[in-house]
Design a protein around this motif. Structure first.
Motif, PDB file in Angstrom:
ATOM      1  N   LEU A 156      55.199  48.579  42.958  1.00  0.00           N
ATOM      2  CA  LEU A 156      55.196  47.420  43.844  1.00  0.00           C
ATOM      3  C   LEU A 156      53.782  47.112  44.338  1.00  0.00           C
ATOM      4  O   LEU A 156      53.413  45.939  44.491  1.00  0.00           O
ATOM      5  CB  LEU A 156      56.124  47.668  45.034  1.00  0.00           C
ATOM      6  N   LEU A 157      52.991  48.145  44.579  1.00  0.00           N
ATOM      7  CA  LEU A 157      51.607  47.922  44.985  1.00  0.00           C
ATOM      8  C   LEU A 157      50.814  47.231  43.880  1.00  0.00           C
ATOM      9  O   LEU A 157      50.009  46.335  44.139  1.00  0.00           O
ATOM     10  CB  LEU A 157      50.948  49.250  45.358  1.00  0.00           C
ATOM     11  N   VAL A 158      51.035  47.652  42.633  1.00  0.00           N
ATOM     12  CA  VAL A 158      50.347  47.017  41.504  1.00  0.00           C
ATOM     13  C   VAL A 158      50.759  45.547  41.393  1.00  0.00           C
ATOM     14  O   VAL A 158      49.921  44.649  41.237  1.00  0.00           O
ATOM     15  CB  VAL A 158      50.664  47.771  40.198  1.00  0.00           C
ATOM     16  N   PHE A 159      52.090  45.312  41.470  1.00  0.00           N
ATOM     17  CA  PHE A 159      52.589  43.944  41.390  1.00  0.00           C
ATOM     18  C   PHE A 159      52.004  43.093  42.519  1.00  0.00           C
ATOM     19  O   PHE A 159      51.547  41.958  42.305  1.00  0.00           O
ATOM     20  CB  PHE A 159      54.114  43.944  41.466  1.00  0.00           C
ATOM     21  N   GLY A 160      52.019  43.632  43.736  1.00  0.00           N
ATOM     22  CA  GLY A 160      51.488  42.896  44.876  1.00  0.00           C
ATOM     23  C   GLY A 160      50.009  42.621  44.748  1.00  0.00           C
ATOM     24  O   GLY A 160      49.529  41.539  45.122  1.00  0.00           O
ATOM     25  N   PHE A 211      48.203  42.269  41.929  1.00  0.00           N
ATOM     26  CA  PHE A 211      47.967  41.212  40.952  1.00  0.00           C
ATOM     27  C   PHE A 211      48.404  39.848  41.502  1.00  0.00           C
ATOM     28  O   PHE A 211      47.750  38.833  41.268  1.00  0.00           O
ATOM     29  CB  PHE A 211      48.709  41.520  39.649  1.00  0.00           C
ATOM     30  N   TYR A 212      49.529  39.836  42.218  1.00  0.00           N
ATOM     31  CA  TYR A 212      50.007  38.578  42.797  1.00  0.00           C
ATOM     32  C   TYR A 212      48.978  38.031  43.784  1.00  0.00           C
ATOM     33  O   TYR A 212      48.657  36.834  43.777  1.00  0.00           O
ATOM     34  CB  TYR A 212      51.343  38.813  43.491  1.00  0.00           C
ATOM     35  N   LEU A 213      48.455  38.901  44.628  1.00  0.00           N
ATOM     36  CA  LEU A 213      47.440  38.479  45.596  1.00  0.00           C
ATOM     37  C   LEU A 213      46.173  37.995  44.901  1.00  0.00           C
ATOM     38  O   LEU A 213      45.561  37.001  45.308  1.00  0.00           O
ATOM     39  CB  LEU A 213      47.128  39.639  46.544  1.00  0.00           C
ATOM     40  N   VAL A 261      42.653  33.455  43.333  1.00  0.00           N
ATOM     41  CA  VAL A 261      41.959  32.672  42.309  1.00  0.00           C
ATOM     42  C   VAL A 261      42.400  31.212  42.371  1.00  0.00           C
ATOM     43  O   VAL A 261      41.578  30.286  42.276  1.00  0.00           O
ATOM     44  CB  VAL A 261      42.234  33.267  40.912  1.00  0.00           C
ATOM     45  N   ILE A 262      43.717  31.008  42.531  1.00  0.00           N
ATOM     46  CA  ILE A 262      44.226  29.635  42.621  1.00  0.00           C
ATOM     47  C   ILE A 262      43.627  28.912  43.824  1.00  0.00           C
ATOM     48  O   ILE A 262      43.176  27.759  43.728  1.00  0.00           O
ATOM     49  CB  ILE A 262      45.768  29.661  42.713  1.00  0.00           C
ATOM     50  N   ILE A 263      43.603  29.586  44.973  1.00  0.00           N
ATOM     51  CA  ILE A 263      43.037  28.979  46.187  1.00  0.00           C
ATOM     52  C   ILE A 263      41.547  28.699  46.009  1.00  0.00           C
ATOM     53  O   ILE A 263      41.046  27.633  46.383  1.00  0.00           O
ATOM     54  CB  ILE A 263      43.279  29.901  47.402  1.00  0.00           C
ATOM     55  N   TYR A 264      40.859  29.648  45.395  1.00  0.00           N
ATOM     56  CA  TYR A 264      39.421  29.484  45.194  1.00  0.00           C
ATOM     57  C   TYR A 264      39.114  28.286  44.300  1.00  0.00           C
ATOM     58  O   TYR A 264      38.182  27.513  44.558  1.00  0.00           O
ATOM     59  CB  TYR A 264      38.835  30.759  44.594  1.00  0.00           C
TER      60      TYR A 264
END
Length: 602
Positions: free
Chosen positions: A435-439, A441-443, A448-451
């Motif tokens: 879950l930490l890995v998934f979180g 990558f999601y973050l 990147v999208i926001i940037y």
């Protein structure tokens, strides 16, 4: 279970008796009717195996006796064990409890619980196993690389015990038959590599008579000065073991320089070239490295019940020489880890077989458990000093992994026993790392999208934005011109089909559709060109020229259609059509090249 409680109650009663009656009051009614002692000095360890026949000469039952250690060897004691055959049971280990007599500080005493009442007049046979480390000292202390090693052992001709011994004999086994000197307490005999002392009769309690033997012993005097064994447990199916060693040749030190030439030509009996470790049968991914890197001079053999690893240091070890290295391997967790619900038990060896007749002066074992373990309890097979627990951090850890630390000194082969580590672990915590890995990558993707959608410029660059808009318009114009060029090819195909089929109605319908598409694309091109002129006024002349040439090309195409209608209706000769069509086609090709060149220069 009732037998276990009975034994525990007996031990409590014995301890209470011991602390209340008086520590110097030995059970004088016991007598050792016969003692047969065997001292093995064929390696760097002094192994003593003593067979005792204990007789109860009193008028009441007894359940225990005292075992004492030779004062000169107390600080060298590594292991002591007592075996005896209890009536109606198989031979088993007897319980030892270390006791402290203030009147005998120079030695060490153990109280041995028999497990049954020894009645008056009855006898009981037990076997005492003792292992002493560093009991033999090199003499001389320094030798050259080609000399043989001689050692000196000091002990006691008599078996040191707080009881009277009716009859006793001692047999000392040496490494070789080369004996420089030995003490002689009659009767004494030397035969090959064995010295026999006794029999001695009616030896009083705690009797001592110095024994001294000086003999040749070229076996490896290799000692592990310090060792750290790290066991990392993973609930994903693997247990990683890594051991760090500081090893020293504790035999006679090398005198003079080392000669590689002489070493290759003449044997060096006291040197150590290699040694063999025995790992668990399931060990895999074995590595052997030092500070420089991987040591390739090692060999691995897989047996049915073990894995043998030959360790060859980068240089031979002479007396006083040291080496440091680390070795590790992986084993599957299902062979050592057991669980019932959230309760887990790790059962592994305290130490592996490092080499034959090994000695470990100081051992530190560290057990790294998964993050989130609690209710941790270590059960060792022998007394160990449990140190302060540590925290270990690795990938994707949040609060860290608990580390259990335990220490022990003077370990030998008899200490290859299993410890048990009990703890609790919630299985849902296994999903924490995925879950930490998934979180993560999601973050990352969200950032990147926001940037990419944020403008961090302090002020807008109108010129740069205009250039970017012009580039987009130019790209759009190129695309529309390509579509228009494709229409010209469709026009040509329609003309050829009309000339072959002479179907004027079908040609008129096809031309009507193509003219509509052409006008639509032309209007789009005009709009794009108008916008491009606004963004880059300098290209307006090129745009006007491009639109003019495009109009000329369309007029030539209309002329080609008119020629096709005339030839089909018979109003134009074939020869005239061919000449007019060739001239028209050449002009159209020339205009197409000029249009492409102008479009590329925008």
């Amino acid at each position: 279970m009732s037998s276990l409680f009975l034994r525990l109650a007996t031990v409590v009663v014995l301890l209470f008796t011991f602390f209340t009656v008086g520590k110097s009051d030995f059970d004088s009614k016991l007598v050792f009717s016969e003692v047969s002692r065997k001292i093995d000095l064929s390696t760097q360890l002094a192994k003593v195996s003593t067979s005792l026949t204990i007789k109860n000469g009193g008028d009441s039952n007894t359940r225990y006796f005292y075992l004492s250690i030779e004062p000169s060897l107390v600080d060298k004691l590594s292991y002591v064990g007592v075996m005896g055959k209890i009536p109606d049971e198989d031979e088993s280990s007897l319980t030892l409890i270390e006791v402290d007599f203030k009147s005998y500080r120079e030695t060490k005493f153990f109280m041995v619980e028999l497990g049954f009442p020894l009645k008056p007049g009855e006898s009981f046979d037990v076997t005492v196993e003792e292992v002493f480390v560093h009991a033999m000292t090199p003499f001389p202390t320094k030798i050259t690389q080609s000399e043989k090693q001689y050692v000196l052992f000091s002990g006691n001709h008599y078996y040191y015990t707080p009881y009277t011994v009716k009859k006793q004999t001692t047999t000392v086994s040496l490494a070789t038959s080369s004996v420089e000197s030995y003490s002689k307490l009659k009767p004494t005999s030397l035969s090959d590599n064995a010295i026999t002392y006794g029999p001695y009769v009616d030896v009083g309690a705690l009797s001592a008579n110095p024994m001294r033997i000086h003999f040749e012993n070229n076996t490896p005097f290799l000692s592990v000065l310090g060792m750290t064994r790290t066991v990392e447990v993973s609930h994903w199916g693997n247990i990683a073991v890594e051991e760090t060693y500081h090893i020293k040749h504790v035999g006679a030190e090398l005198k003079g320089p080392f000669s590689r030439y002489d070493y290759q030509r003449t044997p060096a009996p006291a040197s150590i070239k290699s040694f063999k470790s025995v790992l668990p049968a399931a060990a895999s991914d074995v590595y052997y490295r030092d500070e420089i890197g991987n040591i390739s001079t090692s060999n691995l053999w897989t047996q049915e019940d073990s894995v043998e690893l030959e360790l060859r240091p980068r240089f031979p070890l002479f007396g006083g020489w040291q080496t440091r290295f680390y070795m590790g391997y992986n084993v599957p967790s299902y062979e050592y880890l057991y669980n019932l619900g959230s309760k887990y038990i790790l059962k592994m060896r305290v130490i592996d077989h490092i080499f034959d007749e090994f000695v470990v002066d100081h051992l530190t074992i560290k057990i790294i458990l998964p993050e989130g373990c609690r209710d941790i309890e270590l059960k060792s097979p022998f007394p160990m000093e449990e140190g302060k627990r540590e925290v270990h951090y690795t990938y994707l850890d949040t609060v860290g992994r608990p580390v259990i630390v335990a220490r022990k000194t003077n370990l030998v082969e008899q200490h290859i026993q299993d410890f048990e580590l009990h703890y609790s672990f919630n299985k849902f915590l296994l999903f924490q790392e995925p879950l930490l890995v998934f979180g993560a990558f999601y973050l990352l993707f969200m950032l990147v999208i926001i940037y990419m959608r944020m403008d961090f410029a302090i002020s807008k660059d109108e010129a740069n934005e205009s250039r970017m808009r012009a580039a987009c318009l130019t790209e759009e114009a190129q695309r529309l011109l390509d579509r228009q060029s494709g229409l010209y090819s469709v026009y040509s195909d329609a003309i050829l089909k009309f000339k072959s089929s002479k179907d004027a109605s079908a040609f008129a319908n096809a031309r009507k559709k193509l003219d509509g598409d052409y006008r639509s694309i032309s209007n789009q091109i005009s709009q794009v060109m108008t916008s491009l002129c606004k963004e880059q006024p300098g290209v307006s002349e090129k745009v006007t020229d491009l639109q003019r040439k495009e109009g000329e090309k369309k007029q030539l195409l209309d002329a080609a259609i008119s020629l096709a209608e005339k030839i089909v209706n018979g109003r134009l000769s074939k020869q005239g059509y061919v000449e007019s069509e060739s001239s028209n086609k050449a002009k159209r090709q020339k205009l197409s090249a000029e249009i492409e060149s102008l479009a590329a220069s925008l």
